[in-house]
Scaffold this active site. Structure first.
Site, PDB file in Angstrom:
ATOM      1  N   PRO A   1       0.835  -1.166   0.100  1.00  0.00           N
ATOM      2  CA  PRO A   1       0.212  -0.173  -0.200  1.00  0.00           C
ATOM      3  C   PRO A   1       0.855   1.269   0.018  1.00  0.00           C
ATOM      4  O   PRO A   1       0.358   2.382  -0.647  1.00  0.00           O
ATOM      5  CB  PRO A   1      -0.669  -0.077   1.405  1.00  0.00           C
TER       6      PRO A   1
ATOM      7  N   GLY B   1     -19.193   8.109 -31.424  1.00  0.00           N
ATOM      8  CA  GLY B   1     -19.828   7.837 -30.224  1.00  0.00           C
ATOM      9  C   GLY B   1     -20.039   6.144 -30.138  1.00  0.00           C
ATOM     10  O   GLY B   1     -20.248   5.839 -28.938  1.00  0.00           O
TER      11      GLY B   1
ATOM     12  N   GLU C   1       4.661  -2.302 -13.633  1.00  0.00           N
ATOM     13  CA  GLU C   1       5.989  -2.620 -13.786  1.00  0.00           C
ATOM     14  C   GLU C   1       6.888  -1.326 -13.678  1.00  0.00           C
ATOM     15  O   GLU C   1       7.991  -1.207 -14.315  1.00  0.00           O
ATOM     16  CB  GLU C   1       6.235  -3.441 -15.156  1.00  0.00           C
TER      17      GLU C   1
ATOM     18  N   THR D   1       5.833   3.047 -13.418  1.00  0.00           N
ATOM     19  CA  THR D   1       5.326   4.099 -14.230  1.00  0.00           C
ATOM     20  C   THR D   1       6.291   4.677 -15.182  1.00  0.00           C
ATOM     21  O   THR D   1       7.232   4.726 -15.423  1.00  0.00           O
ATOM     22  CB  THR D   1       4.714   5.146 -13.291  1.00  0.00           C
TER      23      THR D   1
END
Length: 384
Positions: free
Chosen positions: A128, A340, A363, A365
Site C-alpha cells: 500500500p 459515439g 512494472e 510508471t
C-alpha cells in the site's frame, strides 16, 4: 547488429498463438471483462500448450525457448485478451525469479511445477505504501526457530489469490533500506496467508488482482532465495525482463486498436462516403501504425539483448515507456475514430482504452522509466 526478423520457428509459434487467441480467447473476452470471471479454462489450455513455461529450462519442465519467442506470444495474446496476458506476465515474474536465483533444490520443488503448467505463480513486491518506491516495503521477515516469520501486507498482486507459489519480498534488515530486503518462496496454501477479493479495476477485470495479508507466516530456512539481503537487486533484474513483457503486452493492445479501427473505417459511412476516405482519419491510422512499429523494434531489441546475456535494463525501460504510451495514444485515436460508438461497450475499443492505461503504470510508471533511462545515460556519460 540486431536482427529484427523472426525466425521460421518463431513465426510458426506466432501463428499458433494467433490462431488460439482468435478461436479460444476472442469469443468470451468481452463477457469475461463484464463479469470479472477469471479465465481459468483459457489459462489451463495455455498451460497445457506449454506457454506458461515457454522460456524456462527443459530440465525443469520448461520449453527452453528464447525471450523473443516469449514476447511474440505475449503480443499475440494481448491483441485479444489482456487479462489472460497479464496472468501470464505475473506467473512469469515469479518463475523467472526462481529460475535466476533459486537453488537447484528449490527449482526442482517450486519452479518445475510452474514450468510444466501444473501450477500458477505470483510475484509479491508492491505494498500500500510502496509502489514506485519499491525499496520502501514494510513486510518483515524475522529469523526464528530455524526458519522465518513473515508479517505484512502486499497490494495489487496479480494471481495473488490463485497462485500455488509466490515469491514475496520482505525486509530482513531494517537499517539499510533497500539493501535489507530478501526474497522468499511462499506456498499459496501456507497458514497465515490471507487473500483478499479481486479488486474492482478499471480494466483487466477478469484477471486476479488482490491484497495479501501475511500474519505470522512461518517458513523453513530454505524458503530464502539466494543470500540474505539480496532481494532488491534480484527484484530489479526480474523487473527489467518484466518491463519487456509489459512492452509486448502494450504492443498487442495497440495492434488491436489499429486493426479494429481499420475495419471500422471501411464499414462505417458518413456524408455518402466510407469514413476511410477522410484524410484526418487516414492520418490517425498512419500515426498509429508508425508508432506501433517503432514500439515493436524497441521491444525486440530489448528481448534480443536479454537473449544475448548482455545488460538490457535501459533498453527495457525504453521499450516499456514508448510501447505503453504508444498503446495509449492508439487507444485514444481508436475511440475517437469510432465516435459515439467508441464510447459504448458494443465495440471493443473502449476495453482496449481501459487496458492500455495500465501499461503506463504497471512494472514501473512512465515517470520511473524516464528516471531509469536518464540516470543510465548520465552515469554512462560521467564515465567517458
Amino acid at each position: 547488429m540486431i536482427d529484427f526478423e523472426l525466425s521460421a520457428e518463431q513465426k510458426t509459434l506466432q501463428e499458433r498463438v494467433r490462431e488460439f487467441a482468435d478461436l479460444e480467447l476472442a469469443p468470451g473476452a468481452a463477457q469475461r471483462d463484464a463479469s470479472g470471471e477469471f479465465p481459468a479454462r483459457a489459462v489451463k489450455k495455455l498451460q497445457e500448450m506449454g506457454f506458461f513455461g515457454l522460456i524456462f529450462p527443459a530440465r525443469y519442465g520448461g520449453g527452453g525457448r528464447d525471450f523473443v519467442s516469449y514476447v511474440t506470444v505475449v503480443e499475440e495474446l494481448a491483441r485479444v485478451d489482456a487479462s489472460v496476458t497479464i496472468t501470464l506476465l505475473a506467473h512469469t515474474l515469479c518463475a523467472s525469479h526462481l529460475d535466476a536465483f533459486a537453488s537447484h533444490e528449490q527449482k526442482e520443488r517450486f519452479l518445475a511445477p510452474l514450468a510444466r503448467g501444473e501450477g500458477l505463480g505470483a510475484w509479491a513486491l508492491s505494498e500500500p505504501e510502496a509502489g514506485s518506491d519499491a525499496g520502501g516495503i514494510r513486510t518483515s521477515a524475522v529469523s526464528e526457530e530455524g526458519g522465518w516469520r513473515l508479517d505484512g501486507k502486499k497490494y495489487f498482486i496479480s494471481n495473488g489469490s490463485r497462485a500455488d507459489t509466490l515469491v514475496v519480498m520482505a525486509v530482513t534488515d531494517p537499517h539499510p533500506g533497500a539493501d535489507g530486503i530478501s526474497a522468499f518462496i511462499v506456498p499459496g496454501a501456507v497458514e497465515g496467508l490471507d487473500k483478499g477479493k479481486n479488486l474492482d479495476k478499471l480494466g483487466y477485470r477478469s484477471s486476479d488482482t488482490v491484497a495479501l495479508m501475511l500474519k505470522k507466516v512461518r517458513l523453513p530456512q530454505e524458503a530464502l532465495i539466494g543470500p540474505k539481503n539480496q532481494g532488491f537487486p534480484q527484484a530489479m533484474q526480474v523487473l527489467a525482463a518484466g518491463r519487456v513483457g509489459m512492452a509486448a503486452m502494450a504492443l498487442g493492445i495497440g495492434r488491436a486498436c489499429l486493426e479494429q479501427s481499420i475495419d471500422y473505417l471501411h464499414r462505417r459511412s458518413a456524408f455518402g462516403h466510407p469514413i476511410a476516405d477522410f484524410q484526418a482519419l487516414q492520418w490517425m491510422v498512419a500515426d498509429m501504425a508508425t508508432e506501433l512499429d517503432a514500439a515493436r523494434l524497441l521491444t525486440l531489441r530489448a528481448a534480443r539483448l536479454k537473449d544475448r546475456g548482455v545488460p538490457f535494463s535501459r533498453e527495457a525501460s525504453m521499450a516499456k515507456l514508448y510501447a505503453s504510451e504508444a498503446a495509449m495514444r492508439a487507444a485514444l485515436k481508436a475511440v475517437q475514430m469510432h465516435g459515439g460508438n467508441g464510447y459504448t461497450r458494443a465495440f471493443p475499443v473502449e476495453r482496449y482504452f481501459r487496458e492500455a492505461k495500465l501499461c503506463e503504470i504497471g512494472e514501473g510508471t512512465s515517470e520511473i522509466q524516464r528516471l531509469v533511462i536518464a540516470r543510465s545515460l548520465l552515469k554512462e556519460g560521467a564515465r567517458q
